[in-house]
Design an enzyme around this catalytic site. Structure first.
Site, PDB file in Angstrom:
ATOM      1  N   GLY A 109      48.679  35.358  50.247  1.00 27.07           N
ATOM      2  CA  GLY A 109      49.220  36.590  49.688  1.00 27.07           C
ATOM      3  C   GLY A 109      48.839  36.899  48.261  1.00 27.07           C
ATOM      4  CG  ASP A 161      39.562  36.518  44.162  1.00 25.07           C
ATOM      5  OD1 ASP A 161      40.395  35.608  44.113  1.00 25.07           O
ATOM      6  OD2 ASP A 161      39.415  37.250  45.139  1.00 25.07           O
TER       7      ASP A 161
END
Length: 571
Positions: free
Chosen positions: A209, A342
């Site tokens: 998530g 990321d």
């Protein structure tokens, strides 16, 4: 965890956190029994403690609590692996990405598929015992495909996390539902693709998530009844600003505007901890002697827009140690502070031994990063002992994302993505499956969208630039890359090492390969018909060694889909 931009856009929206204190009413799932199971599949604590020396079974998705992925069998070895042939092929009902590592208990294999199907089959013949289909709730929100990476087995129960953020328990002999517990609320961005692990009666599981503004965690549930025992939040309520680190783990300046971040924090406060991300994607390692759980933590939210989250964003992009019995914090080490690329920590940590800074052998925990380095840590303090040679190209590192896009290597998939590494402790070598995907990083302002995809920009593959994979062998005592074997496509799926001087890994083009563990030359290859993007396992039945791997392709890199588990043996 990362993904191709266009595939991210397809992720189903919503998911979040609820604290359920125990098992709830069983609302979904149907089981079809095809054949009576006569095998004794009960797994004891003693069996789990000894699994890394167990030549018969493969009881945990990464081989044992140390996550070594080192199989002790040597019947199949570098001298005869060229004779390896299919023993049987099992086809599932679901033709979609497969990332499962099969678990084998006394001749029974447990496998999972995308969308949370579970199969129990005869591990010598492929005959099906039972098939469980999870009934999803009305909302599922997940990144990178509807994957599932496997089960845990303890006692006479099989445990699985689900895309709608539940932990379910099934009878290992019949596949019938025993209990289920809600881990979190999928409407807020939470989901489960990781395999759980059971240690001393506690089912340990993290959460997905990080792309949806969750607050990450690891939870422990009572294996008997699904009661929640403890929760460790990967985003602390206070202190998440950290020490305002200037450099990354290997000493490179991360080009942060720390003064700007401090002013933002002073002006807007620090209550963004509730949406700061920090998912835990992969199986933790467990040191049963010190009763310590080790796991790595994913990226902050939003992925690329850092203005919303000033500070180091602890404990994102970190390796963390907590107490097995209470979940209390013990130590952490952050690889990248305030990550806006990321490049989260995803590949499972591994417990092994290596030389310390004084040259003496000691207990360590290692991690293969998306950064392209293998990190070796002191197991007690998590202090960094050394890092490896870069396994993939490093270019323009820590350039800040721009609206038009800034080129940097590694790309957002790594390096080492979720792929589990393997270690041959006799050789002191770690084997890592790497990706090389040149990308540009783009940023845009974005407010929290309420459980929907929240990237704050994009990372884009550069058209025309070659992508490839690299299986790298790293000496964990020196950090030197001993050998590497390059592949046509980025590697996604994981590695298995064996006592037979072999290293197994698969490719997105369908080839499943065996390499010489010392030299890196390819010894055997088999075309499986779909992307081999899952880690292999090894076991023995009646004195015969088998190698099993799933070929179902990969959503994240769009490799050819399939629905097959292939099992190999010598003639």
């Amino acid at each position: 965890m990362t993904k191709q931009l266009q595939l991210l856009a397809l992720a189903l929206l919503a998911a979040g956190m609820a604290g359920g204190a125990g098992a709830q009413e069983i609302t979904g799932g149907a089981t079809t029994v095809s054949k009576e199971m006569k095998a004794d599949v009960r797994v004891t604590r003693e069996m789990l403690l000894n699994t890394e020396n167990d030549k018969k079974n493969y009881l945990q998705t990464n081989g044992g609590y140390s996550n070594l992925r080192y199989a002790p069998q040597n019947q199949i070895h570098s001298g005869n692996v060229g004779k390896l042939r299919p023993a049987f092929i099992f086809q599932t009902e679901i033709k979609e990405s497969m990332q499962v590592a099969p678990v084998v208990v006394n001749g029974v294999m447990y496998i999972t598929t995308s969308y949370n199907h579970v199969y129990a089959i005869d591990a010598a013949t492929g005959e099906q015992y039972w098939h469980y289909k999870h009934k999803m709730g009305p909302v599922t929100t997940y990144c990178c495909g509807p994957n599932n990476r496997g089960v845990a087995v303890f006692g006479d129960t099989v445990y699985m996390g689900t895309l709608d953020a539940k932990l379910i328990a099934l009878d290992a002999r019949t596949g019938k539902s025993v209990w289920e517990a809600e881990i979190a609320d999928p409407e807020l961005g939470y989901s489960e693709t990781m395999a759980p692990v059971v240690a001393d009666g506690k089912v340990l599981i993290g959460t997905n998530g990080g792309e949806y503004g969750i607050r990450g965690f690891v939870k422990a549930y009572d294996a008997r009844n699904g009661e929640l025992l403890w929760t460790f939040y990967t985003i602390p309520e206070t202190g998440h600003e950290g020490v305002w680190a200037v450099n990354d783990a290997v000493g490179r300046n991360m080009l942060r505007d720390i003064e700007k971040e401090k002013k933002t924090l002073a002006k807007e406060g620090g209550d963004f901890y509730k949406t700061l991300g920090g998912g835990v994607w992969m199986v933790p390692a467990v040191d049963m002697k010190s009763r310590t759980v080790y796991f790595v933590v994913g990226n902050p939210s939003p992925d690329l827009y850092g203005d919303k989250r000033p500070g180091d964003n602890l404990y994102t992009d970190s390796i963390v140690a907590v107490d097995l019995d209470t979940g209390a914090y013990k130590a952490h080490f952050q690889y990248i502070a305030h990550d806006v690329w990321d490049l989260d920590a995803v590949s499972p940590p591994i417990l092994t031994q290596a030389r310390g800074k004084d040259g003496k052998m000691q207990d360590v925990v290692i991690h293969g990063g998306k950064t392209g380095f293998v990190y070796v840590h002191d197991r007690k303090t998590l202090d960094l002992i050394r890092y490896s040679d870069p396994m993939v190209p490093q270019e323009n590192v820590w350039v800040l994302p721009t609206p038009d896009g800034a080129r940097m290597l590694p790309g957002a998939n790594g390096g080492v993505e979720w792929n589990p590494m393997a270690v041959n402790p006799k050789l002191g070598l770690a084997y890592a499956a790497n990706l090389h995907q040149p990308m540009t990083y783009h940023v845009e302002a974005a407010d929290y969208p309420g459980g929907k995809l929240w990237l704050g920009g994009a990372f884009k593959v550069i058209p025309g630039e070659k992508q490839w994979g690299r299986l790298a062998a790293v000496d964990i005592n020196t950090g030197k890359m001993v050998w590497n074997a390059d592949t046509e496509q980025p590697l996604m799926g994981g590695v298995l090492a064996t006592a037979g001087n072999l290293v197994f890994t698969g490719e997105g083009n369908g080839f499943f390969n065996a390499y010489d563990a010392k030299k890196g030359n390819k010894l055997w290859s088999f075309q499986c018909g779909a992307g081999v993007n899952a880690p292999a396992t090894s076991y023995m039945i009646n004195g015969k060694q088998y190698i099993a791997v799933a070929a179902g392709g990969n959503t994240q890199l769009d490799f050819k889909r399939g629905n097959t588990v292939l099992v190999f043996a010598l003639p």
